[in-house]
Write a protein that holds these residues in place. Structure first.
Motif, mmCIF file in Angstrom:
data_model
loop_
_atom_site.group_PDB
_atom_site.id
_atom_site.type_symbol
_atom_site.label_atom_id
_atom_site.label_comp_id
_atom_site.label_asym_id
_atom_site.label_seq_id
_atom_site.Cartn_x
_atom_site.Cartn_y
_atom_site.Cartn_z
ATOM 1 N N LYS A 271 44.993 -71.144 -22.842
ATOM 2 C CA LYS A 271 43.724 -70.561 -23.276
ATOM 3 C C LYS A 271 42.556 -71.231 -22.551
ATOM 4 O O LYS A 271 42.685 -72.318 -22.008
ATOM 5 N N GLU A 272 41.434 -70.543 -22.576
ATOM 6 C CA GLU A 272 40.236 -71.106 -21.961
ATOM 7 C C GLU A 272 39.642 -72.195 -22.860
ATOM 8 O O GLU A 272 39.841 -72.191 -24.084
ATOM 9 N N ALA B 168 45.016 -78.485 -30.011
ATOM 10 C CA ALA B 168 44.426 -78.365 -28.679
ATOM 11 C C ALA B 168 44.109 -79.760 -28.148
ATOM 12 O O ALA B 168 44.168 -80.748 -28.886
ATOM 13 N N MET B 169 43.757 -79.800 -26.860
ATOM 14 C CA MET B 169 43.141 -80.996 -26.295
ATOM 15 C C MET B 169 41.643 -80.891 -26.576
ATOM 16 O O MET B 169 41.036 -79.855 -26.282
ATOM 17 N N TYR B 170 41.089 -81.941 -27.134
ATOM 18 C CA TYR B 170 39.673 -81.945 -27.480
ATOM 19 C C TYR B 170 38.902 -82.815 -26.487
ATOM 20 O O TYR B 170 39.301 -83.956 -26.195
ATOM 21 N N VAL C 91 27.821 -73.063 -28.099
ATOM 22 C CA VAL C 91 28.220 -74.148 -27.226
ATOM 23 C C VAL C 91 29.128 -73.587 -26.136
ATOM 24 O O VAL C 91 30.204 -73.067 -26.426
ATOM 25 N N VAL C 92 28.682 -73.669 -24.895
ATOM 26 C CA VAL C 92 29.434 -73.074 -23.797
ATOM 27 C C VAL C 92 29.700 -74.095 -22.703
ATOM 28 O O VAL C 92 28.913 -75.022 -22.478
#
Length: 127
Positions: A44-45, A92-94, A109-110
């Protein structure tokens, strides 16, 4: 040189809690800054989770509102992400991110609004 180092990831069962930390260094703590947490699951993105500006205003992704809290301890130059009621889809990886550019939109937040990134810390939530 801005450095961001995340810690606090781990494995937890659904409904549990974790607190992520991001130790920041190499920037002017007296100036305006913007910091955020992102996450990226396999395949995933990378997506924005929560952001905070130096004045204290926060922004959250809809998927984590009411469960996650972003905060910053200015004396320690440390960013936190308190995660409660974790779900398997939070796996996920944070990543911690920072930016110092003025007049950029900070909510939502992008990814492309942040120039400095940590290496990430893994969070795994089992059902």
């Amino acid at each position: 040189q801005v450095q961001l180092v995340e810690s606090g990831g781990g494995s937890v069962q659904a409904g549990g809690s974790l607190t992520l930390s991001c130790a920041a260094s190499g920037y002017n703590t007296g100036g305006r800054y913007y910091m955020a947490w992102f996450r990226q699951a396999p395949g995933k993105e990378r997506e924005g989770v929560a952001g905070i500006v130096s004045a204290g205003t926060t922004c959250y992704a809809d998927s984590v509102k009411g469960r996650f809290t972003i905060s910053k301890a200015n004396a320690k130059n440390t960013l936190y992400l308190q995660m409660n009621n974790l779900k398997p889809e939070d796996t996920a990886m944070y990543y911690c991110a920072a930016d110092f550019t003025l007049f950029r939109q900070r909510c939502p937040v992008v990814v492309n609004a942040y120039n400095y990134w940590g290496q990430g810390t893994q969070v795994a939530v089992s059902s």
